[in-house]
Design a protein around this motif. Structure first.
Motif: not given
Length: 131
Positions: A14, A20-21, A52-53, A56-58, A68-69, A72, A75
């Protein structure tokens, strides 16, 4: 819950995927000269959660960023302020570096223009004081 065998490899991959983050985290680590463990500590999570982070998508820039932030962070049970700090730092440094390169390229292409005005040598400038 046991993490899948592929998680570590996917998180590493990633870092090379824009959007991606993991890519953002890699940029942040480079900017701040941090190890992965140091960034994990700054985010206050475990190495597994960090992996896992990374997948995630940025979050998008603009109005959706906050929602969105927060999603994330909720979650993965990460402090949203710490996550935002990392994301905003990378966004800021990237945005500051882009215009400088664009301005330099533009300056190299544009002819140098100077402004001049005619005046008598004996006349002082308007902003000069007379003795």
């Amino acid at each position: 819950m046991t993490n899948p065998d592929w998680l570590k490899r996917a998180a590493e991959r990633s870092t090379s995927e824009a959007g991606m983050l993991g890519h953002v985290f890699d940029a942040y680590r480079e900017m701040e000269k941090l190890s992965e463990d140091s960034l994990v500590q700054r985010l206050g999570c475990t190495p597994e959660v960090f992996q896992w982070l990374s997948l995630c998508m940025t979050p998008e820039k603009g109005p959706a960023f906050e929602e969105q932030t927060r999603a994330i962070a909720a979650r993965f049970e990460v402090d949203v302020q710490k996550l935002v700090l990392v994301l905003r730092r990378v966004q800021t440094l990237r945005s500051l570096s882009r215009p400088m390169r664009d301005d330099m390229a533009e300056a190299e292409r544009a002819p140098l223009q100077l402004a001049a005005r005619d005046r008598d040598e004996d006349e002082p400038f308007d902003d000069e004081f007379e003795p």
